[in-house]
Design a protein around this motif. Sequence first.
Motif, PDB file in Angstrom:
ATOM      1  N   LYS A 193      39.132  59.785 -33.781  1.00 11.82           N
ATOM      2  CA  LYS A 193      39.800  60.907 -33.063  1.00 11.82           C
ATOM      3  C   LYS A 193      40.616  60.383 -32.215  1.00 11.82           C
ATOM      4  O   LYS A 193      40.346  59.286 -31.566  1.00 11.82           O
ATOM      5  CB  LYS A 193      38.932  61.767 -32.599  1.00 11.82           C
ATOM      6  N   SER A 233      54.113  65.078 -31.704  1.00 16.33           N
ATOM      7  CA  SER A 233      54.831  65.007 -32.458  1.00 16.33           C
ATOM      8  C   SER A 233      56.364  65.868 -32.134  1.00 16.33           C
ATOM      9  O   SER A 233      57.468  65.344 -32.529  1.00 16.33           O
ATOM     10  CB  SER A 233      54.203  65.705 -34.004  1.00 16.33           C
ATOM     11  N   VAL A 278      49.904  55.950 -34.593  1.00 14.71           N
ATOM     12  CA  VAL A 278      49.585  57.100 -35.477  1.00 14.71           C
ATOM     13  C   VAL A 278      49.249  58.089 -34.591  1.00 14.71           C
ATOM     14  O   VAL A 278      49.599  59.398 -34.828  1.00 14.71           O
ATOM     15  CB  VAL A 278      48.565  56.709 -36.517  1.00 14.71           C
ATOM     16  N   ALA A 279      48.298  57.935 -33.575  1.00 11.73           N
ATOM     17  CA  ALA A 279      47.819  58.886 -32.709  1.00 11.73           C
ATOM     18  C   ALA A 279      49.076  59.497 -31.837  1.00 11.73           C
ATOM     19  O   ALA A 279      49.225  60.689 -31.701  1.00 11.73           O
ATOM     20  CB  ALA A 279      46.787  58.210 -31.791  1.00 11.73           C
ATOM     21  N   LYS A 292      50.724  61.969 -33.895  1.00 14.14           N
ATOM     22  CA  LYS A 292      50.107  63.203 -34.241  1.00 14.14           C
ATOM     23  C   LYS A 292      50.139  64.296 -32.904  1.00 14.14           C
ATOM     24  O   LYS A 292      49.957  65.203 -33.142  1.00 14.14           O
ATOM     25  CB  LYS A 292      48.736  62.974 -34.641  1.00 14.14           C
ATOM     26  N   LEU A 304      42.153  61.467 -36.767  1.00 13.63           N
ATOM     27  CA  LEU A 304      42.842  60.221 -37.158  1.00 13.63           C
ATOM     28  C   LEU A 304      42.097  59.904 -38.511  1.00 13.63           C
ATOM     29  O   LEU A 304      40.912  60.313 -38.761  1.00 13.63           O
ATOM     30  CB  LEU A 304      42.843  59.092 -36.418  1.00 13.63           C
ATOM     31  N   VAL A 341      42.974  65.105 -31.874  1.00  6.84           N
ATOM     32  CA  VAL A 341      43.413  65.381 -33.053  1.00  6.84           C
ATOM     33  C   VAL A 341      42.703  64.217 -33.944  1.00  6.84           C
ATOM     34  O   VAL A 341      42.543  63.462 -33.444  1.00  6.84           O
ATOM     35  CB  VAL A 341      44.820  64.751 -33.024  1.00  6.84           C
TER      36      VAL A 341
END
Length: 461
Positions: A35, A99, A92-93, A96, A31, A29
């Motif tokens: 990544k 989720s 944040v990772a 994402k 960032l 994913v």
Amino acid sequence: MILNISTTHKPATDLGYLLHKHPDKFQSVELSVGKAHIFYPEVGEDKTTISLLLDIDPIEMVRGAKSFGGEGFALGHYVNDRPYVASSFMSVALAKAFSSALNGRCKDKPELVDTKLPFEVMIASLPAPKGGESLIRRFFEPLGYQVELTRHQLDSKFPEWGDSKYFTLKLINYLTTKELLSHLYVLIPTLDNDKHYFVSQNEIEKLLEKGGNWLKEHPEREQITRRYLINLGSLSRQALTRLNEGEAGEQMPSEQSERRESLHDKRLNIVLEKLLESEASSVLDLGCGEGKLIKRLLKHKQFTEIAGMDVAYSELLKAKENLHLAEMSPKQKERIRLFQGSLTYYDKRLEGFEAAAVVEVIEHMDLNRLKSFERVLFEFAKPKTVILTTPNKEYNVTWEKMGLDDMRHTDHRFEWTRQEFADWAKNIANNYNYEVEILPVGEEEENVGAPTQMAIFKYGN
């Protein structure tokens, strides 16, 4: 930086369903500064492990608004611990990469969402510069975790240099997947001194959304809240107040929603307050949009004549629907008038109103048309009171991925700093015989002010 999540639940391969990540696929994913890679180093019926590996680009990080370098270190922007430690990047990772699980969803095996599983978490390197081992334990152990910590030396070749601020953390607990991820999402960045984005009002919503169910009962909730919001006093107070309200259970859901006032609502409510203070009976809403301010004005008998003008006919149709004009009583309907028009052309329909509101409108005009707007409103329409708001450009850096030169909306033609806005407003006052007062709207932050700036113009005596 790597984080491993393992389970011995039978079958342990259910972890793939819970996290919506197939064990046979290597996934990544994006960032803001690199990544996050997701893969399974171990898959079996008895034990399954999923890894989240961060690949942070230090060059891209420097291009952002947030600096992590010390003032006394020339290469501090580029040479720091961000690529190697669990920090806000990891939160944040997690959000994402997982989720669906973080929000309590499992499409293929929904019964697993509320099932408590045996989990083991390993975080390779976690910084805790203030509080160290004691702080980590005080944050995780009240949630039922068995905590194992290994502190790292500054340099194994020079043991006399002592220990570093970095720990390898192992957590063992029996809980739901959603609970585990929400604990990691909130607590990992609270142990660190830096966040890779600027903290604003939105962070309160994230904190309460992810941690509200367990944070209000946590013995360290005040410290967790303050550290999550990097000790910003105004935001911390708001978050703790809302946590306390939830604990007391005295607020109905609708009342709680009203308290969670968005910036847009706060802006309209302050404009309404100032219009009431003006004692005006007739009000002109310029750039009325969907009629949200008009709806507020209708609740007050003081306003006997309310007009809304917008350049977009589609917006006026929405306002008509939102105000329920078709079902309104004839007497109430007499108070309202909606019409299409432009703020940069002389229009006799704008004359005769005691007050005018121009809420988040001027930034949508080209700068070379602003002079025409000034004459239309202040020279020809000439209401006794004008209340005008526009974004504060300086505040933009408090939002993630926004810099000083970025604009909040693609349709904005310009955004002003506080000084630019003040200079423009004073020039208006001098040219058209008005007095002006400048006020902030929203929570003010040090050095950048409030998100919105307001000017209240009063026609000279």
